[in-house]
Design an enzyme around this catalytic site. Sequence first.
Site, mmCIF file in Angstrom:
data_model
loop_
_atom_site.group_PDB
_atom_site.id
_atom_site.type_symbol
_atom_site.label_atom_id
_atom_site.label_comp_id
_atom_site.label_asym_id
_atom_site.label_seq_id
_atom_site.Cartn_x
_atom_site.Cartn_y
_atom_site.Cartn_z
ATOM 1 N N HIS A 1 44.403 27.293 36.227
ATOM 2 C CA HIS A 1 45.091 26.022 35.965
ATOM 3 C C HIS A 1 45.708 26.085 34.575
ATOM 4 C CE1 HIS A 1 45.880 21.713 35.689
ATOM 5 N NE2 HIS A 1 45.737 21.711 37.002
ATOM 6 N N ASP B 1 42.865 22.673 44.564
ATOM 7 C CA ASP B 1 43.289 23.159 45.891
ATOM 8 C C ASP B 1 42.259 24.022 46.580
ATOM 9 O OD1 ASP B 1 46.454 23.270 44.422
ATOM 10 O OD2 ASP B 1 45.883 22.006 46.107
HETATM 11 C C1 SDX Z 1 47.986 22.356 41.109
HETATM 12 O O1 SDX Z 1 49.491 21.178 36.582
HETATM 13 C C2 SDX Z 1 48.737 20.452 37.385
HETATM 14 O O2 SDX Z 1 48.096 19.516 36.991
HETATM 15 C C3 SDX Z 1 48.776 20.894 38.832
HETATM 16 C C4 SDX Z 1 47.741 20.252 39.736
HETATM 17 C C5 SDX Z 1 48.008 18.768 39.957
HETATM 18 O O3 SDX Z 1 47.073 18.055 40.298
HETATM 19 O O4 SDX Z 1 49.226 18.378 39.892
HETATM 20 O O5 SDX Z 1 46.439 20.430 39.189
HETATM 21 C C6 SDX Z 1 47.793 20.884 41.133
HETATM 22 O O6 SDX Z 1 49.106 22.817 41.134
HETATM 23 C C7 SDX Z 1 46.777 23.243 40.960
HETATM 24 C C8 SDX Z 1 47.159 24.764 40.873
HETATM 25 C C9 SDX Z 1 47.364 25.294 42.290
HETATM 26 N N1 SDX Z 1 47.895 26.660 42.220
HETATM 27 C C10 SDX Z 1 47.157 27.721 42.571
HETATM 28 O O7 SDX Z 1 45.980 27.689 42.914
HETATM 29 C C11 SDX Z 1 47.943 29.047 42.534
HETATM 30 C C12 SDX Z 1 47.131 30.091 41.793
HETATM 31 N N2 SDX Z 1 47.047 29.719 40.387
HETATM 32 C C13 SDX Z 1 47.965 30.368 39.485
HETATM 33 O O8 SDX Z 1 49.249 30.545 40.006
HETATM 34 C C14 SDX Z 1 47.892 29.843 38.051
HETATM 35 O O9 SDX Z 1 46.581 29.724 37.707
HETATM 36 C C15 SDX Z 1 48.623 28.566 37.701
HETATM 37 C C16 SDX Z 1 50.064 28.622 38.042
HETATM 38 C C17 SDX Z 1 47.982 27.412 38.362
HETATM 39 C C18 SDX Z 1 48.510 28.383 36.179
HETATM 40 O O10 SDX Z 1 48.962 29.538 35.628
HETATM 41 P P1 SDX Z 1 49.502 29.624 34.109
HETATM 42 O O11 SDX Z 1 48.842 28.624 33.243
HETATM 43 O O12 SDX Z 1 51.002 29.613 34.137
HETATM 44 O O13 SDX Z 1 48.957 31.017 33.695
HETATM 45 P P2 SDX Z 1 49.665 32.383 33.999
HETATM 46 O O14 SDX Z 1 50.256 32.391 35.384
HETATM 47 O O15 SDX Z 1 50.557 32.682 32.848
HETATM 48 O O16 SDX Z 1 48.413 33.380 34.020
HETATM 49 C C19 SDX Z 1 47.758 33.764 32.805
HETATM 50 C C20 SDX Z 1 46.939 34.997 33.158
HETATM 51 C C21 SDX Z 1 47.769 36.027 33.919
HETATM 52 O O17 SDX Z 1 47.172 37.293 33.667
HETATM 53 P P3 SDX Z 1 47.960 38.313 32.641
HETATM 54 O O18 SDX Z 1 49.377 38.507 33.202
HETATM 55 O O19 SDX Z 1 47.949 37.630 31.306
HETATM 56 O O20 SDX Z 1 47.125 39.587 32.699
HETATM 57 O O21 SDX Z 1 45.883 34.604 34.066
HETATM 58 C C22 SDX Z 1 46.078 35.256 35.324
HETATM 59 C C23 SDX Z 1 47.532 35.693 35.365
HETATM 60 O O22 SDX Z 1 47.687 36.805 36.217
HETATM 61 N N3 SDX Z 1 45.835 34.259 36.390
HETATM 62 C C24 SDX Z 1 45.284 34.564 37.573
HETATM 63 C C25 SDX Z 1 45.261 33.355 38.301
HETATM 64 N N4 SDX Z 1 45.794 32.383 37.557
HETATM 65 C C26 SDX Z 1 46.144 32.949 36.379
HETATM 66 N N5 SDX Z 1 44.828 35.743 38.066
HETATM 67 C C27 SDX Z 1 44.338 35.688 39.343
HETATM 68 N N6 SDX Z 1 44.292 34.568 40.105
HETATM 69 C C28 SDX Z 1 44.733 33.400 39.618
HETATM 70 N N7 SDX Z 1 44.684 32.298 40.364
#
Ligand code: SDX
Length: 378
Positions: free
Chosen positions: A261, A315
Site C-alpha cells: 500500500h 483487497d
Molecule cells: C487499493 O491508495 C489507496 O488508499 C488505495 C486503496 C483505497 O481504499 O482506495 O487502499 C485501495 O488500491 C489497495 C491496493 C490494491 N492493489 C494491490 O493489491 C496491487 C498490488 N499492490 C502493489 O501494486 C502496490 O503495493 C501498490 C500499488 C498498492 C503500492 O505501491 P507503491 O507505493 O507505488 O510502491 P511501489 O510499486 O513503488 O513498490 C515499492 C517496492 C517495489 O520493489 P522495488 O522495485 O523497490 O524492488 O515494493 C515492491 C515493489 O516491487 N512491492 C511489492 C508489492 N507492492 C510493492 N512487491 C510484491 N508484491 C506487492 N504487492
Amino acid sequence: MSSPELVPGLAGIPAAESSVSFIDGQAGVLEYRGYPIEELSAHSTYEEVAWLLLYGELPTAEELKAFTADLERLRVLPEALVSMVKAFPRTGHPMQALQASLAGLGMVAPKVDLKDAASRDEATRRVIAATPVLVALFERVRAGKEYVAPREGLGTAANFLWCLDGEEPDEVAAKTLDCALVLHAEHTMNASTFACRVVASTENDPYTSCSGAVGALFGPLHGGANERVLNQLGTIGDLSNVEAWFEGKSERKEKVMGFGHRVYKTKDPRAKNLQLLANEMFGKLGSTPKYDIALKLEQVVTEKLGSRGIYPNVDFFSGLVYEKLGLATDVFTPIFAMARVAGYCAHWSEQMLDNKLFRPGQIYKGKRQRAYVSIDKR
Ligand code: SDX
C-alpha cells in the site's frame, strides 16, 4: 528559485486540505470524520456512514429517516437509463458498464446547480442511491435476465442483493455486505478519489466526476486488485504450492495482488476487519480451501516482505467474503465502487466548496526550438 523535484506518483504530496477521513499508515489507523473504522464497521450501516461522510456528523434518527427515504426515491432508475444499460455489449467488464452508466445517469438527471446546496445534495444522493442498482442491472443484462427494480423497505446492501438475484435477500448476507460497504466507503486521497476531485475541479457535476473516478478504480493496482486476488488464490490451488508460487512471483519481479500500500506500512485495518467478517461467515456457512491458502500466503509474504512494509491491504480478504456470498468475481470491483461513491461524493462536495482547478506542472525533458524539415528532406 530551484525547480521543484519530481515526486513519482505524487507520493505523499498533499493535493488538497480535507476533513473527510484520516489515515496513519504506520499505526494502521483509519477514521471517517474522526470516527475509527472499527467503531463504524461494528455499529453503523452504510447509510449512516454515507451521511457521516457527506455532512461530517453521525445522523440523528430524523436525519437518517429522511436520508433513507431520499435514497429510496432516487434508487428508481429512469426508463431511458435502464434501456441504455440493457443495450451495453455483454462483452464489457462491469466496471466499464458502471463508468458509462454514471455518465448516463448525468444525461437523464436534472441539471445540477453547483451553487445551490439542495441541488448538490440531490445529485450526490442520486449517485449513492443509483450506483448499486446500476451494478446489479448490468449483471442481469450479462446473464440475459430481466431488470429487477429496487424494492421499498430494503437498505442499500439488501436492495443490491434483491436487484441482483430477484430473491428475498438473506439477512446474514445483507449484513455482511453492508459491513463491507462501510469498510470500502472512503480512503483519503487514493487514485480514484483524486481523479474525482480533478474532474470536479473543472466545475463538473458528481455524475461526471464519479464516472471518472470509477475509471481510475478499475485498474489492477487500485480497486481491480480484489478480483485478481481470488484468481491468484485459484491459481495457487493448494496449500503446498504457496511457497513455490511466491518464489516464482519474486523471481519474475511480479507484485502479489492484495499486498502492499502506498500509505499503510502495516496490515491495513480494513483487511483485519474483513478477515474477521470472513471468519464469522466461514464459521456460519463453512470455510473454503482458498481461505486456508490466503492465510498461508499472508504468512509467506509478510515473512519475506514485511520488513519492507508490505502487508495485506483491503483487497486481500474482501474477495473471499464476496465469493462466499455467491457473487461473481468480476463484480467485486463494482461493489468496491458502489461503496466508495459515498467518499467520492463527500470529496466532490468539499472540492465544490473551495474549488481551485487542478493544473499541476511538469519537468520538460524534450527538445526545444527545432527547425521544420519538409517531408522530401526527412
Ligand atoms: C487499493 O491508495 C489507496 O488508499 C488505495 C486503496 C483505497 O481504499 O482506495 O487502499 C485501495 O488500491 C489497495 C491496493 C490494491 N492493489 C494491490 O493489491 C496491487 C498490488 N499492490 C502493489 O501494486 C502496490 O503495493 C501498490 C500499488 C498498492 C503500492 O505501491 P507503491 O507505493 O507505488 O510502491 P511501489 O510499486 O513503488 O513498490 C515499492 C517496492 C517495489 O520493489 P522495488 O522495485 O523497490 O524492488 O515494493 C515492491 C515493489 O516491487 N512491492 C511489492 C508489492 N507492492 C510493492 N512487491 C510484491 N508484491 C506487492 N504487492
